[in-house]
Structure formats: structure tokens, C-alpha cells
Scaffold this motif. Structure first.
Motif, PDB file in Angstrom:
ATOM      1  N   LYS A 101     -60.093 -73.066 -30.894  1.00  0.00           N
ATOM      2  CA  LYS A 101     -58.945 -73.624 -30.152  1.00  0.00           C
ATOM      3  C   LYS A 101     -57.773 -73.378 -31.145  1.00  0.00           C
ATOM      4  O   LYS A 101     -56.725 -74.356 -31.133  1.00  0.00           O
ATOM      5  N   LYS A 102     -57.510 -72.683 -32.146  1.00  0.00           N
ATOM      6  CA  LYS A 102     -56.613 -72.342 -33.116  1.00  0.00           C
ATOM      7  C   LYS A 102     -55.487 -71.412 -32.492  1.00  0.00           C
ATOM      8  O   LYS A 102     -54.334 -71.625 -32.720  1.00  0.00           O
ATOM      9  N   GLU A 103     -55.880 -70.587 -31.440  1.00  0.00           N
ATOM     10  CA  GLU A 103     -54.761 -69.746 -30.802  1.00  0.00           C
ATOM     11  C   GLU A 103     -54.784 -70.354 -29.270  1.00  0.00           C
ATOM     12  O   GLU A 103     -55.975 -70.409 -28.739  1.00  0.00           O
ATOM     13  N   PHE A 104     -53.397 -70.358 -29.198  1.00  0.00           N
ATOM     14  CA  PHE A 104     -53.294 -70.874 -27.515  1.00  0.00           C
ATOM     15  C   PHE A 104     -51.959 -70.691 -27.260  1.00  0.00           C
ATOM     16  O   PHE A 104     -51.077 -70.345 -27.858  1.00  0.00           O
ATOM     17  N   ASN A 105     -51.701 -70.910 -25.946  1.00  0.00           N
ATOM     18  CA  ASN A 105     -50.278 -70.869 -25.358  1.00  0.00           C
ATOM     19  C   ASN A 105     -50.044 -71.975 -24.442  1.00  0.00           C
ATOM     20  O   ASN A 105     -51.127 -72.523 -23.951  1.00  0.00           O
ATOM     21  N   VAL A 106     -49.062 -72.677 -24.484  1.00  0.00           N
ATOM     22  CA  VAL A 106     -48.905 -73.634 -23.401  1.00  0.00           C
ATOM     23  C   VAL A 106     -47.992 -73.219 -22.320  1.00  0.00           C
ATOM     24  O   VAL A 106     -46.676 -72.882 -22.680  1.00  0.00           O
ATOM     25  N   SER A 121     -46.691 -71.220 -28.372  1.00  0.00           N
ATOM     26  CA  SER A 121     -47.719 -70.241 -28.358  1.00  0.00           C
ATOM     27  C   SER A 121     -48.056 -70.128 -29.920  1.00  0.00           C
ATOM     28  O   SER A 121     -46.859 -70.298 -30.802  1.00  0.00           O
ATOM     29  N   THR A 122     -49.089 -69.818 -30.246  1.00  0.00           N
ATOM     30  CA  THR A 122     -49.363 -69.832 -31.806  1.00  0.00           C
ATOM     31  C   THR A 122     -49.370 -68.296 -32.019  1.00  0.00           C
ATOM     32  O   THR A 122     -49.830 -67.877 -33.367  1.00  0.00           O
ATOM     33  N   CYS A 123     -49.025 -67.165 -31.282  1.00  0.00           N
ATOM     34  CA  CYS A 123     -48.789 -65.822 -31.664  1.00  0.00           C
ATOM     35  C   CYS A 123     -47.525 -65.790 -32.539  1.00  0.00           C
ATOM     36  O   CYS A 123     -46.774 -66.658 -32.762  1.00  0.00           O
ATOM     37  N   LYS A 124     -47.814 -64.620 -33.630  1.00  0.00           N
ATOM     38  CA  LYS A 124     -46.782 -64.592 -34.590  1.00  0.00           C
ATOM     39  C   LYS A 124     -45.349 -64.557 -34.277  1.00  0.00           C
ATOM     40  O   LYS A 124     -44.393 -65.353 -34.681  1.00  0.00           O
ATOM     41  N   LYS A 125     -44.912 -63.736 -33.372  1.00  0.00           N
ATOM     42  CA  LYS A 125     -43.546 -63.523 -33.032  1.00  0.00           C
ATOM     43  C   LYS A 125     -42.933 -64.476 -31.821  1.00  0.00           C
ATOM     44  O   LYS A 125     -41.949 -64.559 -31.638  1.00  0.00           O
ATOM     45  N   ALA A 139     -43.419 -61.507 -14.323  1.00  0.00           N
ATOM     46  CA  ALA A 139     -44.580 -61.828 -14.907  1.00  0.00           C
ATOM     47  C   ALA A 139     -44.441 -62.061 -16.481  1.00  0.00           C
ATOM     48  O   ALA A 139     -43.496 -61.545 -16.842  1.00  0.00           O
ATOM     49  N   ILE A 140     -45.212 -62.634 -17.063  1.00  0.00           N
ATOM     50  CA  ILE A 140     -45.331 -63.011 -18.597  1.00  0.00           C
ATOM     51  C   ILE A 140     -46.357 -62.811 -19.114  1.00  0.00           C
ATOM     52  O   ILE A 140     -47.467 -62.840 -18.525  1.00  0.00           O
ATOM     53  N   TYR A 141     -46.406 -61.778 -20.150  1.00  0.00           N
ATOM     54  CA  TYR A 141     -47.541 -61.364 -20.774  1.00  0.00           C
ATOM     55  C   TYR A 141     -47.321 -61.613 -22.080  1.00  0.00           C
ATOM     56  O   TYR A 141     -46.403 -61.107 -22.873  1.00  0.00           O
ATOM     57  N   CYS A 142     -48.340 -62.233 -22.876  1.00  0.00           N
ATOM     58  CA  CYS A 142     -48.542 -62.150 -24.388  1.00  0.00           C
ATOM     59  C   CYS A 142     -49.544 -61.197 -24.633  1.00  0.00           C
ATOM     60  O   CYS A 142     -50.670 -61.631 -24.563  1.00  0.00           O
ATOM     61  N   ASP A 143     -48.957 -60.534 -25.443  1.00  0.00           N
ATOM     62  CA  ASP A 143     -49.789 -59.264 -25.750  1.00  0.00           C
ATOM     63  C   ASP A 143     -51.062 -59.851 -26.815  1.00  0.00           C
ATOM     64  O   ASP A 143     -52.171 -59.387 -26.826  1.00  0.00           O
ATOM     65  N   PRO A 144     -50.649 -60.590 -27.935  1.00  0.00           N
ATOM     66  CA  PRO A 144     -51.529 -60.702 -28.919  1.00  0.00           C
ATOM     67  C   PRO A 144     -52.694 -61.855 -28.307  1.00  0.00           C
ATOM     68  O   PRO A 144     -53.854 -61.591 -28.675  1.00  0.00           O
ATOM     69  N   HIS A 145     -52.473 -62.734 -27.425  1.00  0.00           N
ATOM     70  CA  HIS A 145     -53.556 -63.459 -26.804  1.00  0.00           C
ATOM     71  C   HIS A 145     -54.056 -62.872 -25.442  1.00  0.00           C
ATOM     72  O   HIS A 145     -54.919 -63.407 -24.748  1.00  0.00           O
ATOM     73  N   LYS A 146     -53.372 -61.650 -25.015  1.00  0.00           N
ATOM     74  CA  LYS A 146     -53.909 -60.923 -23.812  1.00  0.00           C
ATOM     75  C   LYS A 146     -53.638 -61.835 -22.714  1.00  0.00           C
ATOM     76  O   LYS A 146     -54.559 -61.995 -21.812  1.00  0.00           O
TER      77      LYS A 146
END
Length: 164
Positions: A101-106, A121-125, A139-146
Motif C-alpha cells: 500500500k505504498k503505491e496508490f492513486n486517489v 498519485s505516488t508515481c514519479k512524475k 480516459a485517464i491512464y497512469c502508466d507506472p501504476h497501470k
């Protein structure tokens, strides 16, 4: 004699018009077609409202929200990966993308505006947090978190995919 032919050829070319009446008709028809396509593309947007939103991780639906019923459904396999908080005008849905649970999106679902967006989001950029809200299209897509967020039940997908 050679110059005489060149002079006559020059006179013949000067008498020829740049285009004939039939050519002008074709040019006007093409211009009107281009204008009509331009206007139909920019002014005929999809005004339907979505029935809800779905959140996918690696192509699997983990969360769906129904705007009409004001109900959400969590995929049982991802029950511990989703946390939902009621807000004044919607829901904040935290989607954990790692077991620790360290990687997430709200994802914020605004029920009054019938829109969704990523607010944290906890992704880098964090490109996904800087993208605009989606409603009936897009659509919204967060590549690091798929992670992918899609509208559900609109008349059709006509928007662009926003990669973050």
C-alpha cells in the motif's frame, strides 16, 4: 523562324485562363466540404452524461461507480486495495497498486459534475494528477501504476486517452 514559333507559343499560353468555370466550381465545392467537416468536428461534441465510471488495474476492473444509483461496486479480489471516503460532492477513491500500500492513486469522482479525475498519485512524475477531469468522453491512464479510469454508459467513446 525559331523565334516566331516561340512568340506564337507565348501568345497561345497568354490566352489560356488559369482555370475554367468548371474548375472554379470544383474548388468551391472542396472548400465548402472542408469547412463543413471542420464545423462538424469541432461543434458536434458528445453531450451525453456517463452512467458512471470504472477503474481498471492492468486491464482488470477493480472499481465501478454508478452515478444514477449512487452506488459503487468493488471487485472482491481487490477489496483490500480500495478505500472510499465520502466527500461533499462526491467520493475520493484510493486505489492501492502495490501489496504494501505504498503505491496508490486517489481518484475523485464528482457526483454533481458527473466527472472523475486523479487528485493524488505516488508515481514519479504524477502526470495523471495534472490531467483534466473526464466526463462522457476521454480516459485517464497512469502508466507506472497501470491504472485506467473510463466513463461508463455514455453514447460512445469519442475522446482522447490522457497518459500520465
Amino acid at each position: 523562324m525559331g523565334e516566331c514559333v516561340k512568340f506564337e507559343e507565348r501568345r497561345r499560353i497568354e490566352k489560356i485562363k488559369p482555370f475554367l468555370f468548371g474548375d472554379a466550381f470544383i474548388y468551391i465545392a472542396i472548400a465548402l466540404l472542408i469547412i463543413a467537416l471542420f464545423l462538424s468536428f469541432f461543434f458536434s461534441s458528445n453531450k451525453s452524461t456517463p452512467q458512471g465510471f470504472e477503474v481498471l488495474i492492468s486491464g482488470k476492473t477493480v472499481f465501478t461507480y454508478d452515478l444514477k444509483k449512487d452506488e459503487f461496486d468493488i471487485n472482491n479480489a481487490y477489496n483490500s486495495s480500495i478505500a472510499i471516503e465520502k466527500e461533499d460532492d462526491g467520493y475520493s477513491v484510493t486505489v492501492y497498486t502495490s501489496p504494501d500500500k505504498k503505491e496508490f492513486n486517489v481518484v475523485y469522482i464528482n457526483t454533481t459534475e458527473k466527472s472523475a479525475r486523479v487528485i493524488k498519485s505516488t508515481c514519479k512524475k504524477e502526470y495523471c494528477t495534472h490531467t483534466p477531469s473526464i466526463s462522457s468522453d476521454g480516459a485517464i491512464y497512469c502508466d507506472p501504476h497501470k491504472l485506467k479510469i473510463l466513463p461508463v454508459g455514455a453514447d460512445g467513446f469519442t475522446g482522447s486517452v490522457i497518459v500520465g
